[in-house]
Motif scaffolding. Sequence first.
Motif, mmCIF file in Angstrom:
data_model
loop_
_atom_site.group_PDB
_atom_site.id
_atom_site.type_symbol
_atom_site.label_atom_id
_atom_site.label_comp_id
_atom_site.label_asym_id
_atom_site.label_seq_id
_atom_site.Cartn_x
_atom_site.Cartn_y
_atom_site.Cartn_z
ATOM 1 N N CYS A 112 0.822 -1.214 0.000
ATOM 2 C CA CYS A 112 0.000 0.000 0.000
ATOM 3 C C CYS A 112 0.859 1.269 0.000
ATOM 4 C CB CYS A 112 -0.920 -0.019 1.222
ATOM 5 S SG CYS A 112 -1.763 1.531 1.575
ATOM 6 N N ALA A 113 1.960 1.243 0.738
ATOM 7 C CA ALA A 113 2.797 2.436 0.919
ATOM 8 C C ALA A 113 3.302 3.043 -0.389
ATOM 9 C CB ALA A 113 3.970 2.103 1.840
ATOM 10 N N PRO A 114 3.808 2.246 -1.356
ATOM 11 C CA PRO A 114 4.262 2.854 -2.615
ATOM 12 C C PRO A 114 3.158 3.612 -3.352
ATOM 13 C CG PRO A 114 5.111 0.626 -2.422
ATOM 14 C CD PRO A 114 4.129 0.800 -1.314
ATOM 15 N N LEU A 115 1.935 3.085 -3.347
ATOM 16 C CA LEU A 115 0.816 3.771 -3.996
ATOM 17 C C LEU A 115 0.531 5.112 -3.316
ATOM 18 C CD1 LEU A 115 -1.810 0.966 -4.783
ATOM 19 C CD2 LEU A 115 -0.643 2.450 -6.421
ATOM 20 N N LEU A 116 0.507 5.099 -1.980
ATOM 21 C CA LEU A 116 0.268 6.338 -1.234
ATOM 22 C C LEU A 116 1.402 7.334 -1.449
ATOM 23 C CD1 LEU A 116 -1.084 4.894 2.148
ATOM 24 C CD2 LEU A 116 -2.399 5.998 0.331
ATOM 25 N N PHE A 117 2.632 6.827 -1.535
ATOM 26 C CA PHE A 117 3.793 7.700 -1.750
ATOM 27 C C PHE A 117 3.680 8.414 -3.100
ATOM 28 C CE2 PHE A 117 8.018 8.798 -3.128
ATOM 29 C CZ PHE A 117 8.648 9.256 -1.979
ATOM 30 N N LYS B 281 -5.486 3.497 2.763
ATOM 31 C CA LYS B 281 -5.870 4.901 2.891
ATOM 32 C C LYS B 281 -4.769 5.635 3.644
ATOM 33 C CE LYS B 281 -10.253 5.696 3.779
ATOM 34 N NZ LYS B 281 -11.581 5.706 4.459
ATOM 35 N N THR B 282 -4.727 6.952 3.480
ATOM 36 C CA THR B 282 -3.679 7.745 4.136
ATOM 37 C C THR B 282 -3.781 7.673 5.657
ATOM 38 O OG1 THR B 282 -5.090 9.687 3.889
ATOM 39 C CG2 THR B 282 -3.376 9.375 2.245
ATOM 40 N N ALA B 283 -4.988 7.416 6.185
ATOM 41 C CA ALA B 283 -5.176 7.325 7.643
ATOM 42 C C ALA B 283 -4.364 6.188 8.243
ATOM 43 C CB ALA B 283 -6.649 7.138 7.967
ATOM 44 N N VAL B 284 -4.015 5.192 7.439
ATOM 45 C CA VAL B 284 -3.222 4.057 7.935
ATOM 46 C C VAL B 284 -1.822 4.520 8.324
ATOM 47 C CG1 VAL B 284 -2.207 1.831 7.291
ATOM 48 C CG2 VAL B 284 -4.516 2.406 6.563
#
Length: 316
Positions: free
Chosen positions: A91-96, A173-176
């Motif tokens: 998930c982190a790469p997508l949010l980044f 989601k960014t809240a994570v």
Amino acid sequence: MQNLTELPSNTTSSTNLSMIVKVCVVIPLFLVFLCFIILTLYTFASHRQFFDSSRYVLFTYMLINDALQLLSSVLLFLLVMGSVHFAIVFCAPLLFVSTATFLNTPLILSTMSLERYVAIFYPLHRPAIWRPEWIWVIILSLWVISCILPAVDFMLMRLKPGVDVYSTPVLCKTAVINASPIQALFKVSLNGIFFAVVAVVILFTYIRILLETRRMRQDRASVSKALHTVLLHGFQLLLSVMAFSQPVAELLLAQRVSLSPADMSFIYYFCFILLPRFLSPLIYGLRDETLRSYMVKTIPCYGARVVPKKEIKTTK
């Protein structure tokens, strides 16, 4: 998260209908945007003289950034709509990418405004950094700056007890990642400073070009066009800044409008995240007569009948 099978059937069908409508609104617009991006980039690649102008190089960079932003944000949107859970490490790469490209947009807008300012005030003695062969240095700097905030987010990340980065499935989601109050305060403060500086740059270039328009007696048309371009940059920046007013707006609208938080979040996502990206290439691309004529010529069914009317002005 509440199991949908435990909800009343009418609520379930209403939720499903809402999800279908949202997807049917986002996906067609995204596909149209993607087709326009491919056509524009193909036009640039087919006519290398576009890369002799700093303005077109920056416009190409904006298209690529907007495409990455939309690809990542639409993918996250579909994952959330489908309630797909997976490990934070994926998930982190997508949010980044989504966060970095979102922050990159105002930087590009301010850079394009400064490029117009330099083109108007230093037409014959353009500083070396603003020439096409050196503009890539500025582009690389913008990427580094826009990656600072998401990088710090990951460094400050504090997960809930029992959540493993590699194995615990979560809703992406960014809240994570932005779970701690320190992160939230840091993000709000940095975003405020970030957009304030960009707004000052765009306002400065607008006022200077406006004064120059009144002073100049010749070539007023090109100066006036640059003024309108900077004004559009300011409008697009305003749309981007509005995305940060979502929590306050949701609080105010919740008392007056009978919409669920999910629906209000979608309206904000569509109006202030997606819409500016959909509009920017259309506004800046189709407003340019030279680029528009080459793009029409690239389309097979029109290419044989259309000849570009103007040559591209290079900036040395």
